[in-house]
Motif scaffolding. Structure first.
Motif, short mmCIF file in Angstrom:
data_model
loop_
_atom_site.label_atom_id
_atom_site.label_comp_id
_atom_site.label_asym_id
_atom_site.label_seq_id
_atom_site.Cartn_x
_atom_site.Cartn_y
_atom_site.Cartn_z
N MET A 159 0.97 -1.20 0.06
CA MET A 159 -0.07 -0.02 -0.05
C MET A 159 0.78 1.40 -0.10
O MET A 159 2.18 1.30 0.27
CB MET A 159 -0.80 0.16 1.19
CG MET A 159 -1.63 -1.42 1.48
SD MET A 159 -2.22 -1.36 3.39
CE MET A 159 -3.53 -0.50 2.99
N THR A 160 0.25 2.42 -0.20
CA THR A 160 0.98 3.68 -0.03
C THR A 160 1.26 3.76 1.39
O THR A 160 0.51 3.43 2.17
CB THR A 160 0.11 4.80 -0.52
OG1 THR A 160 -1.06 4.81 0.01
CG2 THR A 160 0.00 4.74 -2.19
N GLU A 161 2.30 4.63 1.84
CA GLU A 161 2.36 4.91 3.18
C GLU A 161 1.20 5.58 3.90
O GLU A 161 0.89 5.06 5.12
CB GLU A 161 3.79 5.90 3.36
CG GLU A 161 4.03 6.25 4.72
CD GLU A 161 4.58 5.23 5.41
OE1 GLU A 161 4.36 5.14 6.64
OE2 GLU A 161 5.32 4.21 4.90
N ALA A 162 0.48 6.44 3.21
CA ALA A 162 -0.45 7.09 3.82
C ALA A 162 -1.67 5.92 4.00
O ALA A 162 -2.27 6.05 5.18
CB ALA A 162 -1.21 8.24 2.99
N ASP A 163 -2.07 5.00 3.04
CA ASP A 163 -2.96 4.08 3.38
C ASP A 163 -2.66 2.85 4.36
O ASP A 163 -3.36 2.32 5.13
CB ASP A 163 -3.15 3.30 1.75
CG ASP A 163 -3.87 4.04 0.99
OD1 ASP A 163 -4.51 5.01 1.40
OD2 ASP A 163 -3.94 3.81 -0.28
N TYR A 164 -1.43 2.64 4.42
CA TYR A 164 -0.90 1.70 5.47
C TYR A 164 -1.06 2.38 6.75
O TYR A 164 -1.60 1.56 7.84
CB TYR A 164 0.81 1.48 5.25
CG TYR A 164 1.35 0.70 6.39
CD1 TYR A 164 0.93 -0.70 6.41
CD2 TYR A 164 2.10 1.42 7.29
CE1 TYR A 164 1.43 -1.37 7.55
CE2 TYR A 164 2.64 0.58 8.23
CZ TYR A 164 2.29 -0.87 8.46
OH TYR A 164 3.08 -1.71 9.50
N GLN A 165 -0.58 3.69 7.00
CA GLN A 165 -0.59 4.24 8.45
C GLN A 165 -1.98 4.19 8.74
O GLN A 165 -2.66 4.07 9.93
CB GLN A 165 -0.25 5.49 8.41
CG GLN A 165 1.09 5.54 8.26
CD GLN A 165 1.91 4.84 9.36
OE1 GLN A 165 1.45 4.73 10.45
NE2 GLN A 165 3.22 4.28 9.08
N ALA A 166 -3.25 4.78 7.88
CA ALA A 166 -4.79 4.67 7.95
C ALA A 166 -5.16 3.23 8.55
O ALA A 166 -6.12 3.23 9.28
CB ALA A 166 -5.39 5.08 6.61
N TRP A 167 -4.44 2.28 7.64
CA TRP A 167 -4.97 0.92 8.14
C TRP A 167 -4.45 0.49 9.46
O TRP A 167 -5.29 -0.19 10.28
CB TRP A 167 -4.39 -0.17 7.29
CG TRP A 167 -4.56 -1.49 7.38
CD1 TRP A 167 -5.76 -2.26 7.41
CD2 TRP A 167 -3.84 -2.43 7.90
NE1 TRP A 167 -5.70 -3.47 7.78
CE2 TRP A 167 -4.34 -3.77 8.23
CE3 TRP A 167 -2.31 -2.33 8.31
CZ2 TRP A 167 -3.74 -4.85 8.65
CZ3 TRP A 167 -1.60 -3.40 8.70
CH2 TRP A 167 -2.49 -4.66 8.86
N VAL A 168 -3.35 0.83 10.02
CA VAL A 168 -2.98 0.42 11.13
C VAL A 168 -3.85 1.40 12.13
O VAL A 168 -4.32 0.75 13.22
CB VAL A 168 -1.45 0.99 11.37
CG1 VAL A 168 -1.01 1.08 12.77
CG2 VAL A 168 -0.63 -0.04 10.59
N ALA A 169 -3.93 2.63 12.03
CA ALA A 169 -4.92 3.43 12.99
C ALA A 169 -6.27 2.71 12.93
O ALA A 169 -6.92 2.72 14.06
CB ALA A 169 -4.91 4.83 12.62
N ALA A 170 -6.98 2.09 11.82
CA ALA A 170 -8.35 1.69 11.79
C ALA A 170 -8.26 0.23 12.67
O ALA A 170 -9.17 0.05 13.57
CB ALA A 170 -8.66 1.07 10.35
N VAL A 171 -7.24 -0.30 12.49
CA VAL A 171 -7.22 -1.73 13.50
C VAL A 171 -6.99 -1.40 14.77
O VAL A 171 -7.67 -2.00 15.66
CB VAL A 171 -5.87 -2.57 12.76
CG1 VAL A 171 -6.08 -3.73 13.80
CG2 VAL A 171 -6.31 -3.05 11.28
N LYS A 172 -6.09 -0.46 15.40
CA LYS A 172 -5.80 -0.05 16.73
C LYS A 172 -7.08 0.30 17.01
O LYS A 172 -7.49 0.28 18.33
CB LYS A 172 -4.60 0.75 16.79
CG LYS A 172 -3.45 0.41 16.36
CD LYS A 172 -2.22 1.25 16.53
CE LYS A 172 -2.02 1.73 17.69
NZ LYS A 172 -1.35 0.57 18.52
N ALA A 173 -7.95 1.11 16.43
CA ALA A 173 -9.34 1.48 16.98
C ALA A 173 -10.39 0.66 16.94
O ALA A 173 -11.76 0.96 16.91
CB ALA A 173 -9.52 3.04 16.09
N ASN A 174 -10.21 -0.74 16.60
CA ASN A 174 -11.32 -1.43 16.18
C ASN A 174 -12.25 -1.24 15.25
O ASN A 174 -13.26 -1.64 15.28
CB ASN A 174 -12.05 -1.61 17.57
CG ASN A 174 -11.35 -2.48 18.74
OD1 ASN A 174 -10.81 -3.61 18.65
ND2 ASN A 174 -11.04 -1.93 19.94
#
Length: 348
Positions: free
Chosen positions: A223-238
Motif C-alpha cells: 500500500m501507499t504509506e498513507a494508506d498503510y498508516q490509515a489501516w494501522v490506525a483503523a485496526v488499533k481503533a477496532n
C-alpha cells in the motif's frame, strides 16, 4: 523420423501447457527487488545450461538424419577411435559452464540471502510470523497489532520478517516478492522482502503439513504509506472492517485468544475411523473426546484483525518448544539440589 517429429511436437505442447500459456507465470512476474534478482539468477542459470542442452538435441536429430540407413553418402569409419577436438568440446564447455554456475551460485547465495537486510533509506517494517494449524498469524510488534491470514505493508519499504511455527514445519512463500523460507517450532528464521509498487500478492505454505495444508493461504497487500498508516490506525481503533469489510475485528490477542486459533487436531476421515474402531467403553469415551476437539478446516480461516497484542507473544511461542534448552531442566535440578541440601542441614 516421423516418430521423432511427433515426439518433439508433443513435448513442445506439453511445455506450453505446463508454463500456463496466457496465464500469470508468477515466478517470472516479480514485483520486488529480491524476487526479481532471484528470477534473473534462475534465467541466467537456465540459459547457461541450454548452451549444452540445445546443441545436444540438435546434434542428436542431425546425427539420426545424416547416418540413416538410406543415406549412402554418409562416411563409414568403423575403425574410428579418438578425436581431440571432440574431447576438448565435450569436456571443456561443460567445465566452463559449471564454473560460471558455481560463481553465480556463490554470488547469488550472498546477494539474496534471506537474512540479509534490504538496502534502503527507509526503516523496515517489522513483522513476526507464526505458522499455526492451519493459518498464518502476523504480529506487528512496533504497531502492537496482529492479523490472521493477511499481511499489509507500505510500498518501496523493506519488510523484515521473523518466522516460527506453533506446530509442524511449514514454508512461507510469496512468489512475487521473495523465495520461500521455512518456519519451524522452537526456532526463528528471517526473511526480508520489499514491493516495488502497490498491489495484491498471493502467499501460501509450500511445505505439506497435514490435512489442512491446502487452507494455509493468505493475501499480502502493498500500500501507499498513507494508506498503510490509515489501516494501522483503523485496526488499533477496532475499525479494521472499514478497510476490509470481509475481515473480523477483535480486541486483544493474548495467550487465551492465541490458543483458540488452533483448529482441530485431526481430519474428519481420521475421526470417523477412530469412532468406528472404538469398541470398549474406554475407547468410545476417548473417541468422543477426540470428536469434540473438532476437525481440520475445509476452507481458509477468515481474515481477522486484533487491535492489540500481548507483549512478547512471539517469543513465548518459541520458548514453549525450547524451554528445556533454555535451562529449565538445569533450573529444576538446581532447585531440587537446594531442597535436598536444606533438608540435610536441618537434620544435622
Amino acid at each position: 523420423m516421423r516418430q521423432t517429429i511427433l515426439a518433439v511436437l508433443s513435448l513442445s505442447t506439453l511445455a506450453v501447457l505446463l508454463t500456463g500459456c496466457g496465464g500469470d507465470m508468477v515466478l517470472l512476474n516479480s514485483k520486488g527487488p529480491v524476487a526479481a534478482g532471484q528470477s534473473d539468477l534462475m534465467m541466467k542459470a537456465i540459459g547457461l545450461m541450454l548452451l549444452v542442452v540445445i546443441p545436444s538435441i540438435i546434434m542428436a536429430l542431425w546425427f539420426g538424419w545424416k547416418y540413416r540407413a538410406s543415406n549412402k553418402d554418409a562416411d563409414y569409419e568403423p575403425t574410428w577411435t579418438h578425436s581431440t577436438t571432440i574431447e576438448v568440446v565435450v569436456w571443456g564447455v561443460p567445465v566452463i559452464i559449471i564454473g560460471i554456475l558455481a560463481w553465480l551460485t556463490w554470488w547469488g547465495s550472498h546477494k539474496y540471502d534471506p537474512y540479509r537486510p534490504i538496502d534502503s533509506d527507509k526503516a523496515p517494517v517489522n513483522v513476526q510470523v507464526v505458522a499455526e494449524a492451519y493459518k498464518w498469524i502476523f504480529i506487528y510488534p512496533n504497531e502492537q497489532i496482529a492479523t490472521v491470514n493477511e499481511m499489509r505493508f507500505p510500498e518501496k519499504t523493506p519488510v523484515s520478517l521473523r518466522l516460527t511455527s506453533n506446530f509442524t514445519m511449514n514454508s512461507f512463500f510469496i512468489p512475487q516478492l521473495a523465495g520461500q523460507i521455512y518456519a519451524m517450532a522452537g526456532m526463528q528464521t528471517h526473511l526480508n522482502i520489499m514491493a516495488d509498487s502497490t498491489g495484491e500478492f498471493r502467499g501460501f505454505s509450500s511445505n505439506y503439513s497435514g490435512y489442512g495444508f491446502s487452507q494455509m493461504r493468505f493475501k499480502a497487500y502493498s500500500m501507499t504509506e498513507a494508506d498503510y498508516q490509515a489501516w494501522v490506525a483503523a485496526v488499533k481503533a477496532n475499525e479494521g472492517t472499514k478497510v476490509n469489510p470481509a475481515a473480523i475485528q477483535k480486541g486483544l490477542l493474548d495467550q487465551t485468544e492465541f490458543a483458540s486459533l488452533r483448529d482441530g487436531h485431526r481430519a474428519k476421515v481420521q475421526i470417523e475411523h477412530i469412532v468406528a474402531r472404538a469398541v470398549t467403553p474406554e475407547e468410545k469415551a476417548e473417541a468422543a473426546k477426540i470428536a469434540a476437539e473438532g476437525t481440520y478446516p475445509t476452507k481458509p480461516h477468515p481474515v481477522t484483525y486484533y487491535s492489540s497484542v500481548e507483549p512478547k507473544l512471539f517469543e513465548s511461542v518459541i520458548n514453549r518448544y525450547m524451554s528445556n534448552y533454555h535451562g529449565a531442566d538445569d533450573h529444576a535440578t538446581d532447585t531440587h539440589a537446594n531442597v535436598e541440601h536444606a533438608k540435610a542441614s536441618a537434620e544435622e
